[in-house]
Design an enzyme around this catalytic site. Structure first.
Site, PDB file in Angstrom:
ATOM      1  N   CYS A 152     -46.159  64.223  39.074  1.00  0.00           N
ATOM      2  CA  CYS A 152     -47.842  65.070  39.531  1.00  0.00           C
ATOM      3  C   CYS A 152     -47.718  66.243  40.340  1.00  0.00           C
ATOM      4  O   CYS A 152     -48.404  66.901  40.750  1.00  0.00           O
ATOM      5  CB  CYS A 152     -48.475  63.499  40.017  1.00  0.00           C
ATOM      6  SG  CYS A 152     -47.491  63.072  41.569  1.00  0.00           S
ATOM      7  N   CYS A 163     -29.433  42.458  -1.699  1.00  0.00           N
ATOM      8  CA  CYS A 163     -29.359  44.082  -1.839  1.00  0.00           C
ATOM      9  C   CYS A 163     -31.051  44.768  -1.757  1.00  0.00           C
ATOM     10  O   CYS A 163     -31.019  46.012  -1.339  1.00  0.00           O
ATOM     11  CB  CYS A 163     -29.672  44.098  -3.275  1.00  0.00           C
ATOM     12  SG  CYS A 163     -31.271  43.759  -4.124  1.00  0.00           S
ATOM     13  N   CYS A 189     -32.182  67.393   6.577  1.00  0.00           N
ATOM     14  CA  CYS A 189     -31.571  67.225   7.862  1.00  0.00           C
ATOM     15  C   CYS A 189     -30.811  66.016   8.262  1.00  0.00           C
ATOM     16  O   CYS A 189     -31.800  65.113   7.893  1.00  0.00           O
ATOM     17  CB  CYS A 189     -32.920  67.486   8.991  1.00  0.00           C
ATOM     18  SG  CYS A 189     -32.112  67.315  10.433  1.00  0.00           S
ATOM     19  N   CYS A 227     -34.512  56.488  13.426  1.00  0.00           N
ATOM     20  CA  CYS A 227     -34.881  54.409  12.595  1.00  0.00           C
ATOM     21  C   CYS A 227     -36.499  54.839  13.022  1.00  0.00           C
ATOM     22  O   CYS A 227     -36.763  55.115  14.562  1.00  0.00           O
ATOM     23  CB  CYS A 227     -34.125  53.657  12.620  1.00  0.00           C
ATOM     24  SG  CYS A 227     -34.566  51.526  12.333  1.00  0.00           S
TER      25      CYS A 227
END
Length: 1111
Positions: free
Chosen positions: A749, A875, A932, A937
């Site tokens: 600030c 899976c 990229c 995640c």
């Protein structure tokens, strides 16, 4: 001798003495050299190179009278004797067992070395430089002391002790060198001597050179200080009070002489009751120090002894004593020893002149002289100093008890002198040995002491010394008439047995008393009062001690009242003619009775060892000292001080608290009143009052800090409060530093705050104000992921480092507890719990609704508790009925062969099934790896490479030799990050080289004009999954070139193929530099050989361990 040769002579003597002392460690071997160094007419700075002799004399010769200075010098001599003992122990070949340390709690050390100034500096010179909590010691890396330095320092200590001793006795040959240092001791007059000097070596030739000594005029009694009384002189043999024959000499009273009755009367006063008096030796001063019969013929200045002619010839015939300087002394006319009574040298009993044995101890008349002649190489006379065998303190010759341990002069075992010389006597004596710890003489052939159980394998048997160089002396003819006395061996053994029994009894009593909470001092005092009775000391302390303490208090009150009455009478007599004012103070003074408590009486009783009379005097002295202390603090009322001391049990602090309580009563009433305290006004004209309030309210360290705080608050345009200034002033007294503490800019600030209102994280050095700190983490908890809760300034720490992340969250919880709202803090804990659950191996993500939960079952079919849809636990694919009883590989193969929709998608479905899986939380994304490689995640904010699953680092990582400080990751050579730059033909060649099949044509029924692989695209600020849409090329199985490369690279990674086999020379050198492989090319080395060698080294570097394998 010229003054220029004196330093040379001093160095020669010092070198010879150092050699003797370093080899033997015995002070007797260097006694002649020390005497010679002390007699040299040199200044103190020239004589003493290591110790500061002049400073030690000045600091330890404090006093306002000659008596005080002599007492101080006596203490210095004792301390130097102990320091000399330490030095001899260090230079001795057989050093003591505990030579490495000096303990402060040793009573001998406290009473001698620690009681003088400069004692510890000598220990530092010895090598005791390591400060311990209980004493001094040698450093751990020092195995042996510096023998040369210790020998040099020890010689200077011995020389200084000898010089100070000669100054006290008045026998120093060069006293004028000490006039400026200790003027009280150095007198202007010198005694007239009728001595003649015998040069060394001239006594054997029968001729002696006589050198007359000029006599100096003596001062009369009226000049300066009165001369000290000399023992043996007619002028000094009378009592100073009554004029009768004197028998005692008091050193503390200025060496005044007293007879028996006058001494008892004069020293009955409490201030003089502790004086030690010496018995005047009248007859032995003029007799030989060895035989005690013949008159003195020679005085030896080297060994400080007065000998007769025969004893002088025998004693100085030894090779080590032939060089001593002796002076012939004209014997005084005294009565023959055979016609006068004689005093026993052991028990000081005066016997009749015809008595051969002492009537008290039954020792022969010459037992002391014969024992000393056999025990020590240099016999000592009663007028010379003697060394205590228990604590090694050097005492005055006239002292019977040791001044430190108060043991008798012959406390240790005398040399064993058998009554009849038999062949077995030496064998019996050889079986005895003296314990080094308790000095007990053991009679059994064992290495364990019978008294203290000390094991000494190197115990040396005490052999009877045989003086071979001295011819046998003739026994007095009267000894043959009477029967032989009882052998001293049995008497000594009996005494030791009694000492052992008494000691074991006392130890048993002390141990039993400690179980009942009674101190050893109380037990000893009780034993002294019980005497020889069989009363248990603990029972005596319970039943008799309270009455004894009351008696001590009553006796003290009586003595105090008597003194007050005498003082009052003298005061009335003095002011009798002053207008009738004499009786003004007498009633209160005479009627004053001292009020003592049992605690004070008990403390004084223990301090005096159980002596009631001494305890009375001690308790009065203690009370007077405490009254003076309270008087100095401003409490003048005697009765109030006496009552406060009685109520506090003699505790000065407790009495002070009781006396201050009435004075603080108004302040306490004002403090505990309901009226609010006015604020501290820095502009108040009464600055002292404001400073006192600051001291009381804020606990500032000093008055100056209070004034500094007020001056800072009076500065114009200040933005900080009183509490901020006080907190800063406590940190420092530097005004500039305080201003820096009070003016800190928040980087968020950009406002100024004091240092006390700034807060920083433990992971970095950034500081922000409390408001910005709380607001930043409130928004991060409510609207962001838990991994976004980093520093608002530097974004630290690195969230991809698990070790830093765990320690960071554990300390962050403590800081957020006080700055977040309760609901926000609960939400933080909930997210932190979810973050911890994600690390559990049983944690699963739902492929339908992206929620996570813990699954403890062992079935492949899992139902999400949030959306109630099922999926495979292994899976992570949506559950289908055909998956039942089939493995994940079998189900995938069935879908490829029987599912039309899967067949229509072709390799796009294959890439979707082998999409991106987060290596941290195991959340799967049905996306391709193209584009990229830096993937973040959405569930756990873990940042990694989608081609090799290695983490991305924002700051410097822990990889060796890594110099990158920004965003980076370390990719292996088989990562998509490097292989995507290869042409499809080169990738196909690598697969063909290893016989791996791959597709070039699209499956039947699939779309071939545009690539249908799903990608995550950013459209209008949103992440949307949509097909690729790029035009396909022939021979690429219906995919665009980017995704066809991804397909080929997935086959390479699935079969763990090493792409280095297709590297050219440039690629090999770049890869070697990346993995820090030595690529130095040898001289005249062929390029093909060089390339083959580099390839062989490179393939030794393993491939990526986290590279995802195709399913």
């Amino acid at each position: 001798m010229s003054s220029s040769t004196l330093p040379t002579e001093l160095e020669e003597i010092r070198r010879r003495a150092k050699s003797h002392l370093s080899s033997s460690g015995s002070a007797q071997d260097v006694k002649a050299e020390v005497q010679a160094m002390a007699n040299l007419p040199l200044t103190l700075s020239e004589k003493y190179c290591h110790i500061t002799a002049e400073a030690m004399l000045k600091e330890n010769a404090a006093g306002h009278s000659r008596q005080e200075v002599v007492a101080s010098l006596d203490r210095l001599v004792k301390a130097l004797s102990i320091l000399e003992k330490y030095g001899c122990n260090l230079t001795s070949p057989a050093r003591p067992r505990y030579w490495r340390s000096v303990k402060h709690n040793n009573p001998v050390f406290r009473a001698t070395v620690d009681a003088i100034k400069g004692g510890r500096e000598v220990l530092y010179l010895y090598g005791y430089t390591n400060q311990q909590f209980d004493g001094l010691s040698f450093p751990d890396n020092v195995t042996d002391p510096d023998s040369d330095k210790v020998s040099a320092v020890t010689l200077e200590v011995m020389t200084l002790r000898l010089e100070v001793g000669m100054l006290i006795k008045g026998t120093h040959p060069h006293r004028e060198s000490f006039k400026a240092i200790i003027p009280f001791v150095i007198q202007e007059h010198e005694l007239v001597s009728d001595a003649v000097v015998i040069l060394p070596g001239e006594e054997q030739g029968g001729k002696s050179q006589v050198l007359p000594t000029p006599a100096k005029p003596t001062q009369g009694p009226g000049h300066g200080q009165p001369p000290e009384p000399l023992t043996g002189s007619p002028a000094a043999s009378d009592c100073n009070l009554c004029g009768c024959a004197a028998s005692l000499l008091c050193p503390s009273c200025g060496r005044l002489l007293f007879c028996g009755p006058c001494d008892d009367l004069f020293h009955r006063h409490p201030s003089r009751a502790n004086h030690k008096r010496d018995r005047i030796q009248k007859t032995k001063q003029e007799t030989c120090c060895i035989c005690g019969i013949s008159s003195v013929h020679v005085q030896c200045s080297t060994c400080v002894q007065r000998l007769c002619l025969n004893c002088d010839r025998l004693y100085h015939s030894h090779p080590d004593r032939r060089g001593h300087n002796r002076a012939v002394v004209t014997p005084a006319k005294t009565s023959s020893p055979s016609l006068s009574p004689w005093e026993c040298g052991h028990c000081t009993t005066v016997n009749e002149m015809r008595a051969v044995l002492c009537v008290t101890c039954e020792r022969p008349r010459l037992a002391t002289s014969a024992s000393s002649a056999q025990e020590d190489p240099v016999p000592s006379s009663p007028s010379t100093e003697w060394q205590c065998k228990s604590c090694t303190v050097v005492n005055q010759g006239s002292s019977i008890l040791c001044e430190v341990c108060e043991r008798p002069r012959l406390a240790t075992r005398p040399p064993v002198t058998p009554a009849q010389s038999t062949p077995g006597s030496l064998a019996d004596t050889a079986a005895q040995w003296t314990c080094q710890i308790c000095t007990y003489v053991n009679t059994k052939s064992t290495v364990v002491c019978e008294m203290c159980n000390f094991k000494d394998p190197a115990a040396i048997p005490i052999l009877q010394p045989v003086l071979q160089e001295q011819p046998p002396t003739k026994e007095p003819p009267l000894l043959a008439v009477k029967p032989q006395p009882i052998p001293r061996v049995s008497t000594e053994l009996k005494r030791q047995k009694l000492m052992r029994e008494d000691g074991l009894k006392l130890i048993h009593q002390i141990r039993e008393a400690e179980k009942k909470g009674v101190s050893p001092e109380e037990v000893y005092a009780a034993v002294c009062n019980c005497g020889g009775s069989n009363i248990n000391p603990c029972d005596w302390l319970t039943s008799e001690l309270p009455h004894l303490l009351d008696e001590i208090c009553a006796m003290a009150a009586s003595v105090r009242q008597n003194y007050a009455a005498v003082d009052s009478e003298s005061e009335n007599t003095t002011v009798e003619g002053d207008g009738g004012m004499s009786g003004q103070h007498s009633p209160s003074t005479v009627g004053e009775i001292v009020k003592l408590s049992r605690a004070e009486a008990k403390q004084a009783w223990l301090a005096t060892g159980g002596d009631t009379d001494r305890a009375v005097r001690q308790v009065l002295r203690d009370r007077q000292a405490k009254m003076r202390e309270l008087n100095s603090l401003g409490f003048r009322e005697v009765s109030q001080c006496e009552e406060a001391l009685r109520l506090s049990g003699g505790d000065l602090k407790g009495a002070l608290s009781l006396l201050q309580r009435p004075l603080l009563e108004p302040f306490h009433q004002r403090i505990w009143s309901d009226q609010p305290e006015p604020p501290v006004d820095p502009n108040n004209p009464d600055k002292q009052r404001m400073c006192r309030r600051l001291l009381a309210l804020y606990d500032l360290p000093s008055w100056g800090r209070c004034e500094l705080a007020l001056s800072l608050l009076q500065e114009p345009d200040i933005t900080y409060s009183l509490e901020d200034v006080v907190h800063a002033v406590k940190e420092s007294q530097n005004r500039d530093f305080i201003r820096r503490l009070l003016n800190n800019e928040c980087p968020v600030c950009l406002c100024l705050f004091p240092c006390s209102k700034m807060q920083s994280l433990t992971s970095c050095q950034c500081s922000v104000c409390h408001g910005c700190f709380g607001q930043h983490f409130t928004i991060a908890v409510r609207d962001k992921h838990i991994r976004d809760m980093v520093c608002p300034v530097c974004s630290g720490p690195d969230i991809n480092d698990p070790e830093q992340l765990d320690s960071y969250f554990s300390t962050l919880d403590i800081q957020l507890r006080n700055c977040l709202e309760p609901d926000v803090y609960d939400l933080y804990h909930k997210k932190l719990t979810e973050h911890a659950l994600m690390k559990d191996p049983k944690f699963l993500w739902c492929c339908h609704c992206t929620s996570g939960f813990i699954y403890d079952g062992d079935q492949l079919k899992v139902t999400c508790p949030s959306c109630h849809k099922s999926f495979c636990a292994q899976c992570k694919k949506p559950w289908e009925p055909q998956h039942q009883d089939l493995s994940c590989e079998q189900f995938q193969l069935w879908k490829r062969e029987n599912d039309p929709e899967y067949q229509r998608q072709g390799l796009a479905g294959y890439l979707r099934d082998n999409g991106i899986t987060c290596p941290h939380c195991r959340f799967q994304y049905a996306l391709t790896k193209g584009g990229c490689m830096h993937f973040s995640c959405s569930q756990c904010r873990y940042q990694f490479c989608s081609g090799c699953n290695n983490p991305f680092h924002k700051t410097a990582c822990k990889t060796a030799q890594c110099m990158i400080a920004g965003l980076h990751a370390h990719h292996p050579r088989d990562c998509l990050f490097y292989l995507r730059d290869w042409d499809p033909s080169r990738l196909q060649a690598l697969l063909q080289r290893n016989a791996v099949e791959f597709n070039t044509d699209p499956p039947n029924g699939t779309q071939t004009d545009a690539c249908g692989v799903m990608e995550q695209k950013d459209e209008e600020g949103q992440q949307i999954d949509s097909p690729c849409g790029i035009q396909t090329q022939p021979g690429q199985a219906g995919l665009c070139e980017k995704h066809y490369k991804e397909y080929l690279i997935s086959l390479i990674n699935g079969h763990s193929l090493d792409p280095a086999v297709l590297y050219d020379l440039h690629e090999l050198t770049v890869a070697c530099d990346r993995y820090q492989v030595d690529r130095q090319k040898g001289e005249s080395e062929d390029d093909n050989v060089y390339q083959a060698r580099l390839l062989k080294k490179l393939v030794e570097v393993p491939l990526g361990e986290k590279v995802p394998q195709s399913k």
